[in-house]
Design a protein around this motif. Structure first.
Motif: not given
Lengths: 385, 320
Positions: A63-65, A93-96, A158-159
């Motif tokens: 949900v966070a992502i 999450c980091s990859g997106m 943006r991470l």
């Protein structure tokens, strides 16, 4: 304003001031107070956050992502097994490039099951592309929680970021806390900046496509570049926060290090205890110091190398162990020292696993042993072998 | 509001999923998706679980999606769309978005019946506004045709092969649509792309209800079911007519049979025997050997019993 509160409630209070758009929540000890207190703010209408009580931590991170990709500010919290269940999604999450802020109430990983503090959970996620910052006390946990949004959402970064605090030792202990005014916090974190938001219907974007041999490496390199480059952004944000609050924050804080021959490096609440130990030894004329590390990812190798250069001995305190190897911080410090000629001798102290108390008397012994040349390459503080 | 189901009108709708995607010839998934996507005139945002549909429509730097689309992982399509819908709710509340958007999650049966079941159940319980569409081809096709809990009894898959001792998948599939109905969801239905009007009417209802909706759609897979790709719609039709995949809906607590299944229940149409269906699909062919006659009997008895139970539910609901 001053209040007496615990670390979890301090995190929740910072979120109340920030009013994130979406907070996915799932309970796990010792994080639960965060999502409990925050639900009070939601149900009393003090924030207008969409509070999503998911059925698992895996779904909480999902949900966070998704909410972050949709274009809004997101905060969540976890610990231990909860983070382990999220693990798959941490890299997503980091990859997106979703700037999610997550409070981590550090707790060991099963098994056997144990609910108390060590850093196994976040250290186990150190390779997932998340920035990691740690707190020494409740005040720093509160400050870090606000600082985290600025770092994660910076257009040069943006991470996602983990804002870590020691389970029970900080999450449940009441301390004095100086909080900022709501408007000061709102101004400091600013409006959330969107980047290719999914909910922009006029610019339909495909988020999270299949990415194969021909592009994946380049996309991963962009993450490498961003997390490495985030260190200078962190420095900027810490300085700006000092100007606002009057409280100085360091990527790595030197304590009585300038003339010290022997220094220790520690993360989290133990750094506070170590400062008292240093003070005690200084009274006896011992030239000892401490480096308190706030930022573990990205690892500030150059800062650490500069701080320990010329010292006789360095003790690295790890509240986690890479089973079959050493403590994770020890590995990083050794790596940092490769750039130094005549580097000091370095030893590793693994301590406090599963919440085992590390009292001043034991921590003092680290310095005494180091000075007497009695430290082993790897020492397990206070364990019954 | 639901769209007109007039073919001329539908042909004028702008494409939301472009041609040129990389699904197999004869795959029913893009057919189902297009029917679903055409069933509302509202803007749509899509979440997709990992699977054939995801990998075939998005290989970077290409995408077949002309509307906003997101994939995060396999087991969490319902959680992904929950996150998007939550962001939408707060943006709407804060006046940052004005459009009236519809949300869809697409996932295969593995991503729905098995690994994604928890996330789906949670999202329905929380009451997010979304429609979940299960592209049900009865196995893990993207990883190479492994059995799932949606696989029909007796079907040969790469993890439930037609062995000399065990002839294909041992047990019957989970009755997921009724499990979802047990969440007291506002709308749930089973559909099949051969009966596009029935499917689109159901999708239109799913888009319009207040709260979550669930659509479980029969999706013939030429590779996994081992039939000629040109026969997919024919196979879908026979699957429904055999009552292996009854068409029905569950709307505000009421069960209602639809399409061919309603005609069969009313005695206006004959049920196709399972053996006739099994002859058309390579995955069932081994069951036609004399030594497995009891298996076919068992499968037929199960299908008859499940269909009877649906009829009883519809009688109770006075919809038959």
């Amino acid at each position: 304003m001053k209040m007496a509160t615990n670390g979890d409630a301090a995190i929740a209070y910072s979120w109340k001031q920030i009013n994130p758009a979406v907070v996915p929540a799932y309970p796990i000890t010792p994080q639960t107070i965060i999502v409990e207190r925050f639900s009070d703010y939601v149900h009393d209408g003090e924030v207008d956050t969409e509070y999503v009580t998911t059925e698992s931590e895996h779904s909480a991170m999902t949900v966070a992502i998704a909410a972050s990709a949709a274009g809004v500010r997101v905060a969540t919290a976890t610990a231990s097994a909860g983070m382990a269940l999220m693990w798959e999604m941490l890299g997503v999450c980091s990859g997106m490039r979703c700037p999610v802020v997550m409070a981590v109430a550090n707790r060991t990983l099963s098994g056997p099951i144990n609910i108390h503090c060590d850093h196994s959970d976040s250290m186990g996620a150190r390779d997932t592309g998340w920035i990691q910052i740690y707190a020494e006390n409740v005040q720093e946990a509160y400050d870090n929680s606000i600082i985290a949004f600025r770092i994660a959402e910076d257009m040069r970064v943006r991470l996602p970021i983990m804002s870590c605090l020691d389970g029970f030792i900080l999450t449940h202990a009441y301390e004095d806390l100086e909080v900022l005014e709501d408007q000061q916090v709102k101004d400091f974190v600013g409006e959330h900046q969107q980047l290719n938001p999914l909910l922009d219907l006029s610019n339909p974007v495909t988020h999270g496509p299949l990415d194969l041999q021909d592009y994946f490496f380049e996309h991963k390199y962009q993450v490498i570049d961003a997390i490495n480059g985030s260190l200078s952004v962190i420095k900027e944000v810490l300085d700006e926060f000092e100007a606002l609050s009057g409280r100085k924050h360091f990527i790595a804080e030197p304590y009585m290090c300038d003339d010290a021959d022997f220094v220790a490096i520690a993360i989290g609440s133990t750094a506070g205890t170590m400062k008292a130990v240093v003070d005690e030894l200084r009274v006896d004329g011992k030239k000892v110091g401490l480096i308190k590390l706030k930022v573990f990812r990205p690892f500030p190798s150059q800062i650490i190398a500069d701080m320990v250069k010329g010292k006789q001995g360095v003790a690295v305190l790890d509240r986690a162990i890479s089973l079959g190897s050493t403590g994770p911080l020890f590995l990083e410090v050794n790596n940092a020292l490769l750039s130094i000629e005549d580097s000091p001798s370095v030893c590793n102290y693994v301590y406090g696993i599963g919440g085992r108390d590390a009292p001043p008397s034991q921590l003092k012994q680290i310095y005494l042993d180091m000075m007497d040349g009695k430290s082993l390459p790897i020492n397990y503080l206070g364990v019954r072998k | 509001m639901s769209v007109s189901l007039n073919l001329k009108d539908l042909s004028k709708q702008p494409s939301k999923l472009s041609r040129g995607h990389r699904l197999c010839a004869g795959c029913a998934e893009s057919v189902i998706a297009k029917q679903v996507l055409m069933s509302t005139d509202k803007p749509i945002v899509v979440a997709n679980a990992t699977g054939c549909f995801e990998v075939s429509t998005t290989i970077f730097p290409y995408t077949a999606w002309e509307i906003p689309w997101i994939h995060t992982a396999f087991e969490n399509a319902a959680a992904t769309i929950s996150g998007v819908e939550s962001a939408y709710n707060v943006m709407k509340r804060r006046g940052q978005i004005s459009e009236d958007i519809r949300f869809i999650a697409f996932a295969g049966d593995g991503g729905t019946y098995d690994i994604g079941f928890q996330a789906l159940s949670g999202a329905i319980e929380r009451g997010h506004q979304f429609m979940y569409v299960c592209l049900n081809n009865e196995a893990y096709m993207n990883t190479g045709i492994q059995r799932s809990s949606a696989t029909s009894m007796g079907a040969s898959t790469t993890t439930s092969p037609a062995g000399s001792k065990i002839p294909g998948k041992p047990g019957f599939p989970k009755d997921l649509t009724r499990i979802i109905a047990a969440h007291n969801i506002p709308y749930a239905a089973q559909a099949s792309p051969h009966n596009w009007k029935d499917l689109m009417r159901k999708a239109g209802k799913g888009f319009d209800v207040d709260g979550p909706a669930f659509l479980n759609v029969c999706s013939p897979c030429p590779r996994g079911w081992r039939h000629d790709g040109s026969q997919s719609m024919q196979i879908a039709k026979m699957t429904v007519e055999s009552c292996l995949w009854p068409l029905y809906e569950f709307e505000n607590g009421t069960y209602r049979l639809t399409g061919e299944s309603l005609s069969i229940a009313q005695g206006k149409k004959d049920k196709v025997p399972l053996t006739d269906l099994f002859k058309k699909e390579g995955r069932f062919k081994h069951l036609l050997a004399d030594r497995w006659a009891d298996k076919i009997e068992e499968a037929q008895a199960h299908v008859d019993e499940r269909f009877q139970s649906l009829i009883k539910l519809c009688e109770m609901c006075e919809t038959l």
